[in-house]
Design a protein around this motif. Structure first.
Motif, mmCIF file in Angstrom:
data_model
loop_
_atom_site.group_PDB
_atom_site.id
_atom_site.type_symbol
_atom_site.label_atom_id
_atom_site.label_comp_id
_atom_site.label_asym_id
_atom_site.label_seq_id
_atom_site.Cartn_x
_atom_site.Cartn_y
_atom_site.Cartn_z
ATOM 1 N N ALA A 1 12.511 -0.767 -5.762
ATOM 2 C CA ALA A 1 13.233 0.525 -4.660
ATOM 3 C C ALA A 1 14.709 0.437 -5.600
ATOM 4 O O ALA A 1 15.519 1.063 -5.257
ATOM 5 C CB ALA A 1 13.775 -1.115 -3.663
ATOM 6 N N GLY A 2 14.904 -0.344 -6.733
ATOM 7 C CA GLY A 2 16.569 -0.536 -7.861
ATOM 8 C C GLY A 2 17.133 -0.918 -7.739
ATOM 9 O O GLY A 2 18.575 -1.593 -7.732
ATOM 10 N N GLU A 3 16.366 -2.407 -8.012
ATOM 11 C CA GLU A 3 17.719 -3.688 -8.092
ATOM 12 C C GLU A 3 16.475 -4.816 -9.084
ATOM 13 O O GLU A 3 15.481 -5.179 -9.316
ATOM 14 C CB GLU A 3 17.623 -4.576 -6.938
ATOM 15 C CG GLU A 3 18.196 -5.604 -6.728
ATOM 16 C CD GLU A 3 18.233 -6.107 -5.327
ATOM 17 O OE1 GLU A 3 18.771 -5.715 -4.590
ATOM 18 O OE2 GLU A 3 17.554 -7.527 -4.775
ATOM 19 N N TYR B 1 13.729 -0.961 2.010
ATOM 20 C CA TYR B 1 14.985 -1.103 1.988
ATOM 21 C C TYR B 1 14.479 -3.073 2.095
ATOM 22 O O TYR B 1 15.751 -3.238 1.356
ATOM 23 C CB TYR B 1 15.834 -0.737 3.274
ATOM 24 C CG TYR B 1 17.109 -1.536 3.602
ATOM 25 C CD1 TYR B 1 17.773 -0.727 2.584
ATOM 26 C CD2 TYR B 1 17.477 -2.321 4.346
ATOM 27 C CE1 TYR B 1 19.558 -0.620 3.029
ATOM 28 C CE2 TYR B 1 18.490 -2.643 4.294
ATOM 29 C CZ TYR B 1 20.485 -1.669 3.365
ATOM 30 O OH TYR B 1 21.752 -1.984 3.899
ATOM 31 N N GLY B 2 13.847 -3.232 2.680
ATOM 32 C CA GLY B 2 13.841 -4.693 2.668
ATOM 33 C C GLY B 2 13.336 -5.384 1.146
ATOM 34 O O GLY B 2 13.608 -6.829 1.239
ATOM 35 N N TYR B 3 13.022 -4.427 0.222
ATOM 36 C CA TYR B 3 12.814 -4.720 -1.072
ATOM 37 C C TYR B 3 14.171 -5.216 -1.695
ATOM 38 O O TYR B 3 14.493 -5.837 -3.042
ATOM 39 C CB TYR B 3 11.979 -4.355 -2.379
ATOM 40 C CG TYR B 3 10.876 -4.495 -1.926
ATOM 41 C CD1 TYR B 3 10.057 -4.683 -2.559
ATOM 42 C CD2 TYR B 3 9.980 -3.687 -0.751
ATOM 43 C CE1 TYR B 3 8.490 -5.399 -2.745
ATOM 44 C CE2 TYR B 3 8.539 -3.861 -0.365
ATOM 45 C CZ TYR B 3 8.108 -4.582 -1.425
ATOM 46 O OH TYR B 3 6.640 -4.505 -0.920
ATOM 47 N N LEU B 4 15.277 -5.083 -0.896
ATOM 48 C CA LEU B 4 16.899 -5.314 -1.915
ATOM 49 C C LEU B 4 17.208 -6.297 -0.765
ATOM 50 O O LEU B 4 17.283 -6.820 0.305
ATOM 51 C CB LEU B 4 17.540 -3.899 -1.304
ATOM 52 C CG LEU B 4 17.030 -2.444 -1.417
ATOM 53 C CD1 LEU B 4 18.611 -1.275 -1.906
ATOM 54 C CD2 LEU B 4 17.173 -2.419 -3.685
ATOM 55 N N THR B 5 18.102 -7.329 -2.039
ATOM 56 C CA THR B 5 18.897 -8.677 -1.252
ATOM 57 C C THR B 5 19.768 -7.640 -0.823
ATOM 58 O O THR B 5 20.946 -7.062 -0.872
ATOM 59 C CB THR B 5 19.669 -9.137 -2.852
ATOM 60 O OG1 THR B 5 17.804 -9.279 -3.054
ATOM 61 C CG2 THR B 5 20.216 -9.818 -2.354
ATOM 62 N N PRO B 6 20.154 -8.054 0.505
ATOM 63 C CA PRO B 6 21.182 -8.215 1.575
ATOM 64 C C PRO B 6 21.932 -9.040 1.159
ATOM 65 O O PRO B 6 22.508 -9.501 0.848
ATOM 66 C CB PRO B 6 20.482 -8.232 3.384
ATOM 67 C CG PRO B 6 19.470 -9.352 2.808
ATOM 68 C CD PRO B 6 19.121 -9.299 1.127
ATOM 69 N N GLU B 7 23.013 -9.127 2.224
ATOM 70 C CA GLU B 7 24.324 -9.618 1.728
ATOM 71 C C GLU B 7 24.016 -11.205 2.165
ATOM 72 O O GLU B 7 25.171 -11.493 1.172
ATOM 73 C CB GLU B 7 25.886 -8.905 3.219
ATOM 74 C CG GLU B 7 26.964 -9.821 2.634
ATOM 75 C CD GLU B 7 27.803 -9.224 2.880
ATOM 76 O OE1 GLU B 7 29.290 -10.277 3.893
ATOM 77 O OE2 GLU B 7 27.298 -7.864 4.435
ATOM 78 N N ARG C 1 0.562 -1.392 -0.110
ATOM 79 C CA ARG C 1 -0.258 -0.388 0.144
ATOM 80 C C ARG C 1 0.741 1.217 -0.174
ATOM 81 O O ARG C 1 0.455 1.779 -0.159
ATOM 82 C CB ARG C 1 -1.045 -0.035 0.798
ATOM 83 C CG ARG C 1 -0.265 -0.272 2.975
ATOM 84 C CD ARG C 1 -1.403 -0.489 3.528
ATOM 85 N NE ARG C 1 -0.804 -0.402 5.338
ATOM 86 C CZ ARG C 1 -1.133 -0.628 6.124
ATOM 87 N NH1 ARG C 1 -2.766 -0.818 6.377
ATOM 88 N NH2 ARG C 1 -0.723 -0.248 7.477
ATOM 89 N N ASP C 2 1.837 1.423 -0.144
ATOM 90 C CA ASP C 2 3.050 2.662 -0.293
ATOM 91 C C ASP C 2 3.908 2.781 -1.703
ATOM 92 O O ASP C 2 4.744 3.294 -1.351
ATOM 93 C CB ASP C 2 4.220 2.771 0.868
ATOM 94 C CG ASP C 2 3.756 2.518 2.274
ATOM 95 O OD1 ASP C 2 2.803 2.869 2.917
ATOM 96 O OD2 ASP C 2 4.423 1.993 3.163
ATOM 97 N N GLY C 3 3.219 1.453 -2.596
ATOM 98 C CA GLY C 3 3.718 1.862 -3.832
ATOM 99 C C GLY C 3 4.615 0.912 -4.226
ATOM 100 O O GLY C 3 5.326 1.280 -4.870
ATOM 101 N N ASN C 4 5.803 -0.005 -2.888
ATOM 102 C CA ASN C 4 6.843 -1.015 -3.184
ATOM 103 C C ASN C 4 6.802 -1.886 -4.484
ATOM 104 O O ASN C 4 5.184 -2.192 -3.543
ATOM 105 C CB ASN C 4 7.582 -0.979 -1.780
ATOM 106 C CG ASN C 4 7.461 0.342 -1.330
ATOM 107 O OD1 ASN C 4 8.437 0.653 -1.460
ATOM 108 N ND2 ASN C 4 6.998 0.083 0.389
ATOM 109 N N SER C 5 7.363 -2.467 -4.737
ATOM 110 C CA SER C 5 6.342 -3.858 -5.694
ATOM 111 C C SER C 5 8.039 -4.106 -6.113
ATOM 112 O O SER C 5 9.197 -4.212 -5.842
ATOM 113 C CB SER C 5 6.272 -2.950 -6.414
ATOM 114 O OG SER C 5 6.408 -2.317 -7.787
ATOM 115 N N TYR C 6 7.491 -5.834 -6.295
ATOM 116 C CA TYR C 6 8.258 -6.613 -6.774
ATOM 117 C C TYR C 6 8.053 -7.497 -7.933
ATOM 118 O O TYR C 6 6.782 -8.257 -7.653
ATOM 119 C CB TYR C 6 8.941 -7.705 -5.765
ATOM 120 C CG TYR C 6 9.922 -8.437 -6.228
ATOM 121 C CD1 TYR C 6 11.173 -8.067 -6.191
ATOM 122 C CD2 TYR C 6 9.537 -10.264 -6.773
ATOM 123 C CE1 TYR C 6 11.689 -9.144 -6.703
ATOM 124 C CE2 TYR C 6 10.353 -10.535 -7.064
ATOM 125 C CZ TYR C 6 11.795 -10.439 -7.205
ATOM 126 O OH TYR C 6 12.966 -11.500 -7.893
#
Length: 235
Positions: A68-70, A154-160, A39-44
């Motif tokens: 988020a850019g990935e 930030y949670g939509y990005l892949t972490p280390e 609902r905040d506009g984030n998507s995958y």
């Protein structure tokens, strides 16, 4: 913790997602195109594919794009540990890939193990599965230095590195409709433990095509409610 156990009980009342521990039939293909929007506009948005190499080996491909850019690509191989008889199914898998973020390419690796079994006592039949995966990438400055992003973005990005476990229960409610629930657990290097519960309806619309509609709800950790829509193809 109480909310997680409540979610597990809800999971056992409905259905599940893709039956991962069952190898794809030799020389057959499965494709899924899906998108999730909160609902905040984030998507995958992702493309998932399987090809049956042999009776016990399945080749898989996953392509994804996060708002988020990935952009990510992962090629993996799954191997059945059992001989296909009996109630239980066991598989192991490993994969390699790459992530593109801010013009930077980052290598990606994944290993996994899965268990599943059919639920013939359910009217119409069903299945239950548990899939655990460990995903590792190289450290990137673009993630470390990112400013102005919410925790959810930030949670939509892949972490280390991240460890995931999906508990899935599927029910063939009618000859043309499946009910699917999935409990998603994630423990990642840069954020606190999280859990989400997804519920979907998959409808056969004719031929090799099915449509999926569902919702995803956070039950622990950071997250937002999201809608999920997808199309499945099997041939």
């Amino acid at each position: 913790m109480l909310r997680i156990w409540v979610s597990c009980l809800l999971l056992l009342q409905a259905g599940a997602a893709l039956a991962g521990p069952w190898p794809r039939q030799e020389k057959t293909v499965f494709l899924s195109i899906s998108t999730e929007h909160d609902r905040d506009g984030n998507s995958y948005t992702g493309l998932y594919g399987e090809y049956g190499l042999s009776a016990r080996s399945t080749l898989g491909l996953e392509l994804g794009h996060a708002s988020a850019g990935e952009v990510s690509a992962l090629l993996w191989l799954q191997r059945a540990l059992d001989d296909g008889t009996g109630a239980n199914r066991w598989t192991v898998s490993s994969g390699v890939g790459v992530i593109e973020r801010d013009g930077e390419l980052v290598p990606l690796g994944q290993v996994g193990v899965a268990w599943g079994r059919g639920l013939d006592r359910l009217p119409g039949g069903g299945w239950i599965s548990v899939e655990a995966r460990l995903k590792v990438t190289a450290e990137t400055e673009s993630v470390i230095l990112r400013q102005g992003m919410t925790v959810v973005e930030y949670g939509y990005l892949t972490p280390e590195y991240t460890a995931k476990a999906d508990v899935t229960l599927g029910w063939n409610a009618t000859p043309k409709m499946m009910l699917i629930n999935q409990l998603r657990l994630e423990d990642r290097q840069d954020m606190a433990f999280s859990a989400k519960l997804g519920a979907s309806i998959v409808r056969d619309i004719g031929g090799p095509v099915k449509l999926e509609l569902g919702v995803i709800a956070p039950v622990a950790g950071e997250g937002e409610y999201a809608l999920r829509a997808g199309t499945w193809f099997a041939f």
